[in-house]
Design an enzyme around this catalytic site. Structure first.
Site, PDB file in Angstrom:
ATOM      1  N   ASP A  51      -3.004  46.121 -63.204  1.00 40.99           N
ATOM      2  CA  ASP A  51      -1.730  45.730 -63.803  1.00 40.99           C
ATOM      3  C   ASP A  51      -0.611  45.677 -62.761  1.00 40.99           C
ATOM      4  O   ASP A  51      -0.590  46.454 -61.808  1.00 40.99           O
ATOM      5  CB  ASP A  51      -1.365  46.754 -64.896  1.00 40.99           C
ATOM      6  CG  ASP A  51      -0.072  46.422 -65.593  1.00 40.99           C
ATOM      7  OD1 ASP A  51      -0.008  45.363 -66.236  1.00 40.99           O
ATOM      8  OD2 ASP A  51       0.874  47.221 -65.495  1.00 40.99           O
TER       9      ASP A  51
ATOM     10  N   GLU B   1      -3.492  41.105 -62.013  1.00 41.05           N
ATOM     11  CA  GLU B   1      -2.390  40.471 -62.733  1.00 41.05           C
ATOM     12  C   GLU B   1      -1.273  40.289 -61.709  1.00 41.05           C
ATOM     13  O   GLU B   1      -0.506  41.213 -61.428  1.00 41.05           O
ATOM     14  CB  GLU B   1      -1.905  41.342 -63.900  1.00 41.05           C
ATOM     15  CG  GLU B   1      -0.878  40.613 -64.761  1.00 41.05           C
ATOM     16  CD  GLU B   1       0.286  41.476 -65.215  1.00 41.05           C
ATOM     17  OE1 GLU B   1       1.097  40.993 -66.014  1.00 41.05           O
ATOM     18  OE2 GLU B   1       0.399  42.630 -64.751  1.00 41.05           O
TER      19      GLU B   1
END
Length: 735
Positions: free
Chosen positions: A413, A466
């Site tokens: 993330d 990401e």
């Protein structure tokens, strides 16, 4: 038993030790407590504040006699020679029998301390934290925690009435690591650490390497017996490397475990891992997804963070069951042929008092300066990955999930926030790197090291970034200067295409490049096309709600968009609820609106997505060369006036499919599209078919390609393009 001390009590005034124990400031309890030589005999001291009486027992449990209490709480007895012993402690609420923790020598090996110090202890979850242990044949729990700037660290829990005076720990000065073996404890005990920092007592801290925790809102760590699970997924693991290669289909169903479905109704309890095994896995199988991606399951105090503010990087959340229950869910997925990817957050952590922030009274896990250590967007601490021990801590966390839980990949993330020191900061509110630049060099080193280690130690595991910027080489090998990820979310594609599909069809001709632009860079990285949870929250509306027009057009646009996505180069990721056209925004507190499947349009969208997954898996041309330019060929990319696009997807051995999209609500009859082969072609999918609750317009069945050149091809098809729809065709005889 030997507590590892060999000195006598003549070295200093014992009153100093006693006063330090009374004030709960003793930083070296093993130097005073336990057995020690004194004038040719052995004096045993135990510190039991609040005890009524203490008896000394021999190794057989026979009483040697009462211990003397010269100072309240400090009990002593002298014996002739060193020998094993036990304590019988009389409390107002009962009697406790146990060995003396301070009679045992160090239990942590020098190699463990060395590896941790150099940031390369790759089995931290099996060493630090609370480990069920045997010392000198005595069962108990060994506690290990890093707190180099603490004056004193104690283990506290129900077993000692949360009294930090009773179990102060031993310090290994070379590593700043504290350790204590407590006999007769076992799995299930709740505990924390009481830490005396340089400036005073800190709030009780949860264990950074706990493998289990209490269910929120409780915040205690729980002694766990490791991942005590009998795996049955050998067949899956043996073929995983091949199944997750770049030439294979990857269709990911993104799931928030707590809101996919509830037990009773919209306000019911979330499903447990066992119930998710019974309900989610068959659903994913039926829909044809290859993988489930779970929003972070690492324990997090605030459910509204969806897991993106975790504090326990080694413990699955207790919200849905035990660590063994979680392992059982993964095992069941693998037996069903479904891979599991976890979202993992190495960028930042929340500032809850029981967490990692100023863990020993100093900025230990985070940067000290707020321009480096505090994230302005999320009000969270930023990991100081330039600190060797923190680098190693996070590396070990990633390996823990991949190895101990057989996880098939990690989606990392907020990588962009890690790469740039000025990420989301104003001028003058960030600190340049040592070269004066904006790149976070230590985070870059960490990501490269992480991906290299995972590739070596867990072959076949997917590491997915990401990453929302144009950082070059995110999914290129580290040996070529890249970051080494297996895949990268294509955030640009997602933003452009959602913007385009949200336009009124009359205006799409003016935004034609938003579809074509993504193909200019589609093969520069190993991309995953994401329509994730982030696109259906915070006022953005649902995926169906983004679609323009009346009700019919909204559903037609949604079917068209999903068909466009599944036929576009790149692996696929779709957030739960989008597959059947949920009207409302996703809420982590409510289950999905499953009742909508009683309505034809929602059921039709659901069935279309199932068929898209089937086509995607069964036709190599749709997945085999996802990241190669020779797997894609434009046929029509310039018909902006009609908002029509057409391309060929190619696989190995001559496999091909033709894809045509009509982004207007107008039926375009007799529309000619060039193809490389004459003869029979058959329609594999028409997203406007009656079976998907469409109008039934457009070409169906088999068609004949004429030997008339068009669009640079020697032959051509005359197609009836359905409104707001996709046609996918293949040459007959391709099976």
């Amino acid at each position: 038993m030997n507590n590892g001390t060999t000195g006598t009590d003549n070295a200093h005034d014992p009153n100093l030790d006693i006063q330090a124990l009374i004030r709960a400031e003793h930083g070296n309890p093993f130097a005073f407590l336990g057995p020690h030589e004194q004038h040719g005999s052995i004096i045993i001291r135990t510190w039991q504040p609040g005890a009524l009486d203490v008896e000394l027992l021999d190794e057989n449990g026979q009483s040697v006699g009462r211990m003397d209490e010269h100072t309240p709480g400090l009990f002593t007895r002298t014996i002739e020679q060193r020998r094993p012993y036990r304590l019988r402690i009389h409390w107002s609420g009962g009697v406790q029998e146990t060995e003396d923790p301070y009679a045992f020598g160090p239990q942590l090996g020098d190699l463990d301390i060395y590896l941790f110090g150099e940031g390369n202890h790759r089995h931290l979850g099996r060493c630090f934290g609370a480990q069920p242990w045997q010392a000198d044949g005595i069962p108990g729990v060994r506690f290990v925690v890093w707190a180099p700037n603490a004056r004193r660290v104690s283990v506290v829990g129900h077993f000692n009435s949360w009294d930090g005076r009773r179990h102060p720990m031993r310090l290994h000065p070379s590593g700043g690591i504290w350790e204590l073996f407590i006999p007769r404890l076992g799995p299930g005990e709740v505990y924390k650490y009481e830490i005396l920092g340089r400036e005073g007592l800190l709030p009780l801290k949860a264990d950074p390497v706990a493998q289990a925790t209490e269910k929120p809102p409780a915040t205690g760590s729980v002694v766990a017996a490791g991942v005590n699970f009998q795996w049955d997924d050998q067949q899956w693991m043996a073929q995983r490397n091949d199944a997750q290669s770049r030439t294979k289909p990857l269709s990911i169903y993104e799931v928030h475990a707590g809101s996919w479905r509830h037990r009773n109704d919209i306000d019911g309890e979330p499903l447990s891992w066992a119930e998710l095994s019974e309900q989610l896995i068959p659903y994913v199988q039926d829909m044809g997804f290859t993988h489930i991606e779970l929003l972070p399951v690492m324990e997090h105090p605030f459910g509204g963070s969806w897991g993106y503010q975790p504090l326990s990087q080694f413990a699955p959340t207790a919200r849905y069951g035990t660590p063994e229950d979680f392992a059982g869910f993964i095992n069941a997925c693998h037996q069903a042929g479904i891979g599991v990817i976890l979202d993992w957050v190495p960028a930042h952590f929340p500032g809850d008092a029981h967490g990692l922030g100023r863990f020993d009274g100093t900025a230990l896990y985070e940067y000290a300066h707020p321009f480096e250590g505090w994230h302005p967007d999320w009000d969270t601490h930023i990991y100081n990955l330039g600190r060797t021990e923190v680098h190693g801590f996070m590396l070990a966390s990633a390996l823990h999930w991949l190895r101990e839980y057989h996880i098939d990949g990690l989606r990392v993330d907020a990588v962009a926030s890690m790469l740039y020191r000025d990420y989301s900061r104003k001028s003058g509110e960030w600190i340049p790197n040592r070269h004066g630049g904006r790149e976070n060099l230590e985070a870059i080193d960490f990501l490269r090291h992480l991906n290299d280690v995972v590739a070596t130690e867990v072959p076949g595991a997917l590491m997915i970034a990401e990453e929302s910027t144009a950082w070059p080489g995110v999914s290129q090998p580290t040996r070529e200067g890249g970051l080494g990820f297996a895949g990268k979310w294509n955030m640009g594609w997602m933003h452009d295409t959602l913007s385009y599909i949200g336009e009124d069809p009359l205006n799409r001709r003016y935004h034609h490049q938003q579809i074509t632009f993504g193909l200019l860079y589609a093969f520069t990285e190993h991309f995953i096309l994401p329509v994730s949870h982030d696109e259906v929250v915070h006022g953005k509306g649902s995926l169906l709600g983004k679609m323009p027009g009346d009700r019919w057009q909204q559903f037609a646009n949604l079917r068209l968009y999903l068909s466009f996505m599944w036929s576009h180069p790149g692996k696929k990721l779709l957030f739960m609820g989008c597959e059947f056209g949920q009207w409302r925004e996703w809420s982590h507190d409510r289950q999905l609106d499953w009742y909508l499947l009683n309505y034809d349009e929602h059921r039709g969208t659901h069935d279309l997505l199932r068929d898209l997954n089937r086509l995607y898996r069964e036709h190599p041309a749709l997945h085999q060369r996802d990241d190669s330019a020779d797997g894609f060929q434009w046929l029509i990319g310039d018909d902006s006036s009609n908002s029509v696009y057409a391309w060929l997807r190619r696989g190995d051995d001559g496999a091909m499919v033709l894809v045509v999209h009509n982004f207007t609500p107008v039926v375009r009859s007799d529309y000619r599209v060039g193809v490389p082969r004459s003869g029979q072609w058959r329609v594999l999918l028409n997203s406007d078919a009656h079976m998907f609750s469409g109008s039934g317009a457009g070409s169906h069945g088999e068609l004949v390609a004429e030997e008339q050149d068009s669009h640079g091809q020697p032959s051509s098809l005359r197609l009836d393009l359905p409104p707001l729809a996709t046609l996918i065709l293949e040459p007959a005889g391709s099976d």
